[in-house]
Design an enzyme around this catalytic site. Structure first.
Site, mmCIF file in Angstrom:
data_model
loop_
_atom_site.group_PDB
_atom_site.id
_atom_site.type_symbol
_atom_site.label_atom_id
_atom_site.label_comp_id
_atom_site.label_asym_id
_atom_site.label_seq_id
_atom_site.Cartn_x
_atom_site.Cartn_y
_atom_site.Cartn_z
ATOM 1 C CB SER A 276 -0.784 0.030 1.233
ATOM 2 O OG SER A 276 -1.734 1.071 1.422
ATOM 3 C CE1 TYR B 119 -4.160 -2.100 5.225
ATOM 4 C CE2 TYR B 119 -3.261 -0.035 4.657
ATOM 5 C CZ TYR B 119 -3.990 -1.038 4.229
ATOM 6 O OH TYR B 119 -3.856 -1.416 2.822
#
Length: 266
Positions: free
Chosen positions: A157, A170
């Site tokens: 990501s 995250y």
């Protein structure tokens, strides 16, 4: 007489004919688009998801769109965080094909909360799904990969290299997967296996439906990204096919951002 260079090239360096691929989290969104692209490039693709019915439906949908003589997309439902289930899945692929050529680690859990809001083992579960399980699956999958041919692609990501408040767990998990990509590249390089990552930016998937329908978010992306828009799910596919293909045979340990210029845009 010198052989022309063109005579040494395969018909297309981006084709995956004869290759066997496993793609986790392939039931919907970016994962489904990646699986479709790998299958269209000629690979036999094993689709993973936790829901057996949904995984089977996704595999059938991909197969319906392929020419009749193409390899089939196959359903392989299991929970990647379950060590025994991972082992059974890889054993099934080994028994069916004798090898695995491509692994795409796409499964990921999204949990946007401030660090103080996590309770109990929530952080450990997120790290297990996003980092530990993909690392162990890559380790075990590499044992099935032919030397000089195996490809591991981790879906990380843009939250790996950058961060923001309220998303620490995250960010840690995806930053760790970026580091795991480099570590695996070093570890497996002597066998001729390549390990790379794709870092998606903002994509208009089902999971982001509420955000993508928000005019305020659209206006922010217009100002924040070079291309000024959401990514469409199909736009992730080319990067994955490229890194899985012979065209990327001398690329390893890299993270390719597919983000519309988000990381490059000041």
């Amino acid at each position: 007489m010198t052989t022309p260079a063109t005579a040494l090239r395969p018909p297309s360096p981006f084709r995956l004919d004869g290759r066997v691929a496993l793609l986790t989290g392939a039931v919907r969104g970016l994962g489904l688009c990646m699986a479709q692209a790998l299958a269209q490039a000629g690979a036999t693709v094993w689709l993973n998801g936790r829901d057996a019915d949904a995984t089977q439906a996704a595999a059938q949908a991909i197969t319906r769109d392929l020419p009749e003589d193409s390899p089939r997309a196959q359903a392989l439902p299991f929970d990647i965080a379950d060590a025994a289930a991972r082992a059974r899945a890889l054993a099934h692929i080994a028994a069916t094909h004798g090898r695995l050529d491509i692994l795409v680690n796409n499964v990921g859990q999204r949990d946007r909360r401030p660090l103080d809001a996590f309770v109990g083992d929530d952080i450990l579960r997120l790290l297990d799904t996003n980092l530990v399980a993909p690392l162990l699956l890559a380790r075990d999958a590499a044992r099935l990969m032919p030397d000089g041919q195996g490809r591991i692609i981790n879906i990380t990501s843009i939250a790996g290299p950058i961060s923001r408040a309220g998303d620490a767990a995250y960010t840690v998990s995806k930053g760790g997967l970026d580091a795991a990509t480099r570590a695996l590249a070093a570890e497996l390089g002597p066998r001729g296996l390549t390990v790379n990552a794709v870092a998606p930016g903002y994509f208009a998937t089902e999971a982001n439906a509420a955000m993508s329908a928000d005019p305020g978010v659209a206006d922010w992306l217009l100002r924040r990204t070079s291309l000024g828009r959401w990514g469409q799910p199909a736009e992730i596919a080319g990067a994955v096919v490229f890194l899985a293909s012979p065209a990327a045979s001398y690329i390893t340990g890299q993270t390719l951002a597919v983000d519309g210029g988000y990381l490059a845009h000041f």
